[in-house]
Design a protein around this motif. Structure first.
Motif, mmCIF file in Angstrom:
data_model
loop_
_atom_site.group_PDB
_atom_site.id
_atom_site.type_symbol
_atom_site.label_atom_id
_atom_site.label_comp_id
_atom_site.label_asym_id
_atom_site.label_seq_id
_atom_site.Cartn_x
_atom_site.Cartn_y
_atom_site.Cartn_z
ATOM 1 N N GLY A 203 16.731 10.153 9.229
ATOM 2 C CA GLY A 203 17.413 10.569 7.974
ATOM 3 C C GLY A 203 17.042 9.660 7.042
ATOM 4 N N VAL A 204 16.800 8.127 7.267
ATOM 5 C CA VAL A 204 16.474 7.226 6.360
ATOM 6 C C VAL A 204 15.123 7.560 6.090
ATOM 7 N N GLY A 205 14.397 7.849 7.011
ATOM 8 C CA GLY A 205 12.844 8.256 6.984
ATOM 9 C C GLY A 205 12.535 9.272 5.997
ATOM 10 N N LEU A 206 13.541 10.137 6.057
ATOM 11 C CA LEU A 206 13.112 11.377 5.046
ATOM 12 C C LEU A 206 13.366 10.948 3.756
ATOM 13 N N VAL A 207 14.514 9.986 3.444
ATOM 14 C CA VAL A 207 14.718 9.592 2.062
ATOM 15 C C VAL A 207 13.714 8.842 1.510
ATOM 16 N N LEU A 208 13.098 7.936 2.387
ATOM 17 C CA LEU A 208 11.910 7.033 2.095
ATOM 18 C C LEU A 208 10.612 7.423 1.971
ATOM 19 N N LEU A 209 10.210 8.770 2.730
ATOM 20 C CA LEU A 209 9.399 9.674 2.461
ATOM 21 C C LEU A 209 9.234 10.270 1.095
ATOM 22 N N ALA A 210 10.550 10.991 1.021
ATOM 23 C CA ALA A 210 10.575 11.580 -0.191
ATOM 24 C C ALA A 210 10.259 10.918 -1.556
ATOM 25 N N ALA A 211 10.659 9.595 -1.384
ATOM 26 C CA ALA A 211 10.254 8.707 -2.613
ATOM 27 C C ALA A 211 9.062 8.217 -2.692
ATOM 28 N N ALA A 212 8.010 8.532 -1.535
ATOM 29 C CA ALA A 212 6.868 7.477 -1.594
ATOM 30 C C ALA A 212 5.804 8.347 -2.183
ATOM 31 N N GLU A 213 4.534 7.491 -2.620
ATOM 32 C CA GLU A 213 3.683 7.902 -3.236
ATOM 33 C C GLU A 213 3.166 9.151 -2.505
ATOM 34 N N PRO A 214 2.374 10.161 -3.424
ATOM 35 C CA PRO A 214 1.926 11.302 -2.755
ATOM 36 C C PRO A 214 0.840 11.154 -1.688
#
Length: 247
Positions: free
Chosen positions: A149-160
């Motif tokens: 869950g935390v990974g998806l949040v961080l990945l969604a906000a990460a650079e392309p």
């Protein structure tokens, strides 16, 4: 034999300077390799035994390594002392901990706080109830961005480019790309997994004063606990309070 790795925290290529060889000894340790004899330490670090022995002795004298009751090398407390000064973990944790404790008191489940480090999530804090469902995450441990869950949040906000780096490790990423778009739209990630136990997690971003995502907070509950969305409001409130503190 494990392949050589070149990412952050991994052992360097053969022929690197002595400081990198020393770091390769430290990188040989992991959650499944917390105590290592000299033979295994040299093998995992990719160093000759004589070199590993000499460098390990220096690291032990400095406090970066210690010996357990069987004479195996383990990570020393000196490293913990230094790591606790890292601003991305210590400062954030210091601000977040009172709110995480409140969230834990309300839910009586696992509460996680993580930051992104490259193409992985790094767990900064975990609060757990005694009878909470089993999970494999530990403070200081790394988690995949694509299936937590935390990974998806961080990945969604990460650079392309970070997202593409993660996608390159996977097969069909169509569903994941849609999921990340939904996380960016709603500001929340709901994720379920079956191992080591059936759990669901609800995760929300923590933002700095500019609105940039700097961390993610989540509650991990047993799958039998009902709809994880029931925890959405309290997790959002916690993330907002931490964001205000960070800002």
């Amino acid at each position: 034999m494990e392949p050589a790795a070149t990412g952050r925290g991994k052992r360097p290529k053969k022929g690197d300077p002595v400081v990198d060889r020393a770091l390769s000894l430290l990188a040989a340790f992991g959650s499944a390799h917390r105590a290592l004899g000299l033979v295994e330490l040299s093998r995992r670090a990719g160093l000759p035994r004589s070199t590993a022995s000499r460098l390990a002795a220096r690291l032990e004298a400095w406090g970066a390594l210690e010996r357990d009751e069987r004479g195996r090398f383990v990570v020393g407390l000196r490293l913990f002392e230094i790591a606790s000064l890292a601003p991305r973990s210590h400062g954030l944790r210091e601000v977040a901990l009172p709110y995480l404790e409140d969230l834990h008191e309300v839910t009586r489940q696992h509460v996680l706080l993580a930051v992104r480090d490259g193409a992985e999530a790094l767990l900064v804090e975990r609060l757990s109830a005694r009878d909470a469902v089993e999970i494999a995450y530990r403070v200081g441990g790394r988690m995949p961005l694509s299936d937590t869950g935390v990974g998806l949040v961080l990945l969604a906000a990460a650079e392309p480019e970070v997202r593409e780096q993660v996608f390159a490790r996977l097969g069909d990423t169509t569903a994941l790309r849609r999921q990340l778009a939904e996380v960016r739209r709603t500001g929340i990630a709901v994720f379920a997994r079956q191992r080591p136990a059936a759990v669901s997690s609800v995760a929300v971003p923590v933002r700095d004063r500019s609105g940039r995502v700097v961390a993610a907070v989540s509650v991990v509950v047993p799958a039998r606990a009902g709809a994880p969305q029931a925890y959405e409001q309290v997790v959002r409130a916690t993330a907002l309070a931490i964001s205000r503190g960070v800002g």
